[in-house]
Design an enzyme around this catalytic site. Structure first.
Site, PDB file in Angstrom:
ATOM      1  N   ASP A  17      45.920 -31.645  -2.239  1.00 48.28           N
ATOM      2  CA  ASP A  17      45.187 -31.731  -3.669  1.00 48.28           C
ATOM      3  C   ASP A  17      46.007 -30.218  -4.243  1.00 48.28           C
ATOM      4  O   ASP A  17      46.904 -29.726  -3.919  1.00 48.28           O
ATOM      5  CB  ASP A  17      43.566 -31.110  -3.333  1.00 48.28           C
ATOM      6  N   ASN A  74      30.495 -27.419   1.789  1.00 46.78           N
ATOM      7  CA  ASN A  74      29.391 -28.700   1.181  1.00 46.78           C
ATOM      8  C   ASN A  74      29.802 -30.060   1.654  1.00 46.78           C
ATOM      9  O   ASN A  74      29.518 -31.109   1.207  1.00 46.78           O
ATOM     10  CB  ASN A  74      29.527 -28.379  -0.506  1.00 46.78           C
ATOM     11  N   HIS A 132      32.982 -31.350   1.615  1.00 46.35           N
ATOM     12  CA  HIS A 132      34.077 -31.955   0.829  1.00 46.35           C
ATOM     13  C   HIS A 132      35.296 -32.038   1.769  1.00 46.35           C
ATOM     14  O   HIS A 132      35.449 -31.428   2.565  1.00 46.35           O
ATOM     15  CB  HIS A 132      34.304 -31.197  -0.568  1.00 46.35           C
ATOM     16  N   GLU A 184      34.402 -33.975  -3.821  1.00 47.67           N
ATOM     17  CA  GLU A 184      32.931 -32.996  -3.679  1.00 47.67           C
ATOM     18  C   GLU A 184      31.812 -34.071  -3.497  1.00 47.67           C
ATOM     19  O   GLU A 184      31.901 -35.365  -3.503  1.00 47.67           O
ATOM     20  CB  GLU A 184      32.722 -32.511  -4.843  1.00 47.67           C
TER      21      GLU A 184
HETATM   22  P1  PGA Z   1      39.114 -23.411   4.294  1.00 46.11           P
HETATM   23  O1  PGA Z   1      38.900 -24.591   3.274  1.00 46.11           O
HETATM   24  O2  PGA Z   1      39.854 -23.873   5.118  1.00 46.11           O
HETATM   25  O3  PGA Z   1      39.580 -22.309   3.462  1.00 46.11           O
HETATM   26  O4  PGA Z   1      37.705 -23.269   4.937  1.00 46.11           O
HETATM   27  C1  PGA Z   1      38.518 -25.920   3.469  1.00 46.11           C
HETATM   28  C2  PGA Z   1      38.087 -26.963   2.687  1.00 46.11           C
HETATM   29  O5  PGA Z   1      37.576 -26.383   1.669  1.00 46.11           O
HETATM   30  O6  PGA Z   1      38.254 -27.941   2.511  1.00 46.11           O
END
Ligand code: PGA
Length: 231
Positions: free
Chosen positions: A59, A127, A129, A134
């Site tokens: 992404d 959450n 995602h 999302e």
């Molecule tokens: P993080 O993010 O590895 O910084 O916890 C994971 C994500 O939001 O997919």
């Protein structure tokens, strides 16, 4: 896994095996965020031959130049790509500053479809995602522009220096992720325990985008003890 160090080593070992055991070149899709940093550090020291490997980024923020230090391309370049022997033309990133983002996303999706992903690594948001898909995302989504949720903006703002965090991003879609031959999801830390419990034990629903991964035939979830503490 006992802790984050072990999780990172195991993830790096899986990535190395994918590359070393495949006679033809491997096609990978890699995430950013804090979780895979340990894996990338391990990989840099493993002397894996990336010369025939193709990497897609998972992404990117909309509106950031790929050279911008806040961009995910910069993150991947800085934390991994510049230390491995990958060919420049085998690195695929999304230009979040493209004039025609729809065209950029469609072309990216077509490239993934054409090459086929052998292995995708994912983190998971608080959450649920995956990538920037999302809660509420259709399970048939493809690479596209998305609006970031308030909780994602709040969490990611903490790591965002100087500028205001973009409200939109481009992400590989859920259907695209599900078409990868193998999926590895990584989660570490106490703050992930709640979402991991929902992901593992809750219903498969758009409310928790990661939940659909349970339908994939070759998914591996690597957790440290903290992330697994509610299971
Ligand atoms: P993080 O993010 O590895 O910084 O916890 C994971 C994500 O939001 O997919």
């Amino acid at each position: 896994m006992k802790n984050y160090a072990q999780l990172s080593k195991e993830a790096a070992r899986i990535l190395a095996d994918q590359i070393n055991n495949k006679k033809h070149s491997s096609v990978l899709c890699l995430p950013t965020g804090s979780t895979p940093l340990g894996m990338y550090n391990e990989i840099k020291n493993m002397k894996i031959d990336f010369s025939r490997v193709t990497i897609f980024i998972l992404d990117e923020y909309v509106g950031l130049d790929i050279k911008d230090k806040e961009s995910y391309h910069y993150y991947l370049y800085h934390n991994l790509l510049k230390r491995i022997n990958i060919c420049k033309e085998k690195i695929y990133v999304i230009n979040g500053k493209a004039r025609n983002l729809k065209k950029e996303c469609d072309a990216y999706e077509r490239k993934i479809q054409k090459m086929g992903l052998d292995l995708i690594f994912l983190g998971i948001g608080l959450n649920g995602h995956i990538g920037f898909n999302e809660p509420g995302t259709s399970f048939s989504s493809r690479t596209r522009v998305v609006k970031l949720s308030d909780s994602t903006l709040k969490r990611n703002s903490k790591n965002f220096r100087k500028k205001k965090i973009p409200l939109r991003a481009v992400t590989v879609g859920i259907k695209t992720i599900m078409q990868a031959k193998r999926i590895v999801l990584l989660a570490s830390g106490k703050d992930k325990a709640d979402i991991i419990s929902k992901f593992v034990n809750g219903e498969i629903s758009r409310k928790i985008p990661a939940s659909i991964l349970r339908k994939h035939k070759h998914i591996l979830v690597i957790l440290d003890e903290d992330a697994a503490s509610y299971l």
